[in-house]
Design an enzyme around this catalytic site. Sequence first.
Site, PDB file in Angstrom:
ATOM      1  N   GLU A   3      10.855  -5.254   2.253  1.00  0.00           N
ATOM      2  CA  GLU A   3       9.536  -5.621   2.778  1.00  0.00           C
ATOM      3  C   GLU A   3       9.245  -4.878   4.083  1.00  0.00           C
ATOM      4  OE1 GLU A   3       7.282  -7.552   1.098  1.00  0.00           O
ATOM      5  OE2 GLU A   3       8.812  -7.288  -0.445  1.00  0.00           O
ATOM      6  N   TRP A  43       8.296  -1.353   3.094  1.00  0.00           N
ATOM      7  CA  TRP A  43       6.892  -1.261   2.665  1.00  0.00           C
ATOM      8  C   TRP A  43       5.980  -1.131   3.882  1.00  0.00           C
ATOM      9  CZ3 TRP A  43       4.366  -0.163  -1.588  1.00  0.00           C
ATOM     10  CH2 TRP A  43       4.930  -0.416  -2.832  1.00  0.00           C
ATOM     11  N   TRP A  47     -18.704  -0.766  -9.385  1.00  0.00           N
ATOM     12  CA  TRP A  47     -18.476  -2.151  -8.991  1.00  0.00           C
ATOM     13  C   TRP A  47     -19.740  -2.978  -9.212  1.00  0.00           C
ATOM     14  CZ3 TRP A  47     -13.501  -2.767  -8.263  1.00  0.00           C
ATOM     15  CH2 TRP A  47     -12.721  -1.744  -7.702  1.00  0.00           C
ATOM     16  N   ASN A  79       2.217 -14.313   0.290  1.00  0.00           N
ATOM     17  CA  ASN A  79       2.093 -12.951  -0.216  1.00  0.00           C
ATOM     18  C   ASN A  79       1.851 -12.889  -1.718  1.00  0.00           C
ATOM     19  OD1 ASN A  79       2.240 -10.029   0.279  1.00  0.00           O
ATOM     20  ND2 ASN A  79       4.023 -10.129  -1.061  1.00  0.00           N
ATOM     21  N   TRP A 128     -12.876  -3.248  -3.583  1.00  0.00           N
ATOM     22  CA  TRP A 128     -11.729  -3.663  -2.783  1.00  0.00           C
ATOM     23  C   TRP A 128     -12.038  -3.664  -1.296  1.00  0.00           C
ATOM     24  CZ3 TRP A 128      -9.722  -0.384   0.890  1.00  0.00           C
ATOM     25  CH2 TRP A 128     -10.032   0.986   0.777  1.00  0.00           C
ATOM     26  N   TRP A 156      -4.455  -3.715  -0.525  1.00  0.00           N
ATOM     27  CA  TRP A 156      -5.691  -3.859  -1.294  1.00  0.00           C
ATOM     28  C   TRP A 156      -5.852  -2.719  -2.287  1.00  0.00           C
ATOM     29  CZ3 TRP A 156      -9.190  -7.366  -2.556  1.00  0.00           C
ATOM     30  CH2 TRP A 156      -9.178  -8.579  -1.856  1.00  0.00           C
TER      31      TRP A 156
END
Length: 446
Positions: free
Chosen positions: A271, A274, A302, A337, A355, A378
Amino acid sequence: MQSHDPHPHSFSTMTAPLAIFWFRRDLRLEDNAGLSHALASGSSVLPIFIFDPAILTGLPPDDARVTFIHDQLQKLRATLEKHHGSSIALYQGKPLDIFKQLLQQFPVRAVYANHDYEPDAQARDEEVRRWLHARSVPFNTYKDHVVSEKAEITKEDGRPYMVFTPYMRKWKTMQNPATCTPYQTLSKLANLVKDLDFPNLALSGLGFVRSSITTPAFQLNPQLLQDYAQQRDFPALSGTSLLSPHLRFGTVSIRHIARLAFEHSDIFCNELIWRDFFSQILWHFPHTRHSSFKPRYDDIQWRNNEAEFQRWCEGTTGYPLVDAGMRQLNATGWMHNRVRMVTASFLCKHLLIDWRWGEAYFAKKLLDYDMASNVGNWQWAAGCGVDAAPYFRIFNPTVQVQKFDKNLHYIHTWITEWNSLTYAAPIIDHAYARERCLKAYRQAVG
């Protein structure tokens, strides 16, 4: 916003050259890279913090992050005043204007800070750096916010990694407890400027009021880390560290956290990797804060239905895991999360809402908002980012409940009207939404 004039009396009597340490995303005294370098410079150190209108303008008056920053600064001031006869000078205004004032009133030898990787922050720092350089004042900045930064970890040809797994593997060959040695800052605090009337700022003086949302203390111990892999996906459990706001504002050292992760949890370590991965992506590709990493995804048509977006924001979509997550976010400034992934996927793929709309809403609400991680995650959920989930991976919110909240404890916590006639009907049928999404994505990306 009016910038506060540095105290003209005590300060004007200073003649010995001093160094300035500029606190930003590193609100702690211990193991602080830039502060350590400043304290070792041979000059007395004046710590400052600048409330920048470019950041504050547009925030709600009860923004919880401003309350958290202000509270942390007051704690640091109290510690320095009590034990070291020093403090932190607080200012409000454009950073360059503040430095123009400071150099008029102090014999400044150098300015120290830690790196910030966001595009606007880099532009701000470059403006300050150029102005200081023209006056022969070096602006020295250091890595402190992440374990690995910028281009420290690249492919053999020097290009950045755009897939997480090979980046992670190389990260682990380069980082270990020895590379995360703490800076011994506390032993050098005697080198701070002392006995001055350091300017302070009240929260009300900044145009803010105290938020009702409090930032939780993080919980990080060997047991939590050892159980992390088994418990982290279940939002009803206390299986996560609540660490993210503290890493965001630097109230805890990333080096300290990394050493714990090395010792107790490879999954938790991932984590942190990331976090570094998304930080270097934003640094290499700053356009991704506004545009998809995969450009053809910007051709998606969209729907962007504002009424449906509002229902998503309020947590009234009729999908209980989505709604529980959004209500948790609105009430606490934080969301589990696993649920962040589900809510983000639902907005982009079930509702076909851009997004960027969701990213902006999270930016407004999250205590731990970090541009690199928020944009990266995202885009991951929308399928348009680096190493993203493929666009045809569409979370089924009902299946996610069965997997991760089958006893409905999390849902009951946040949806008091769950399983009653007053709870919203589903905003859309899952199967229909899935097919509509696949069609829209195929038309854009082939």
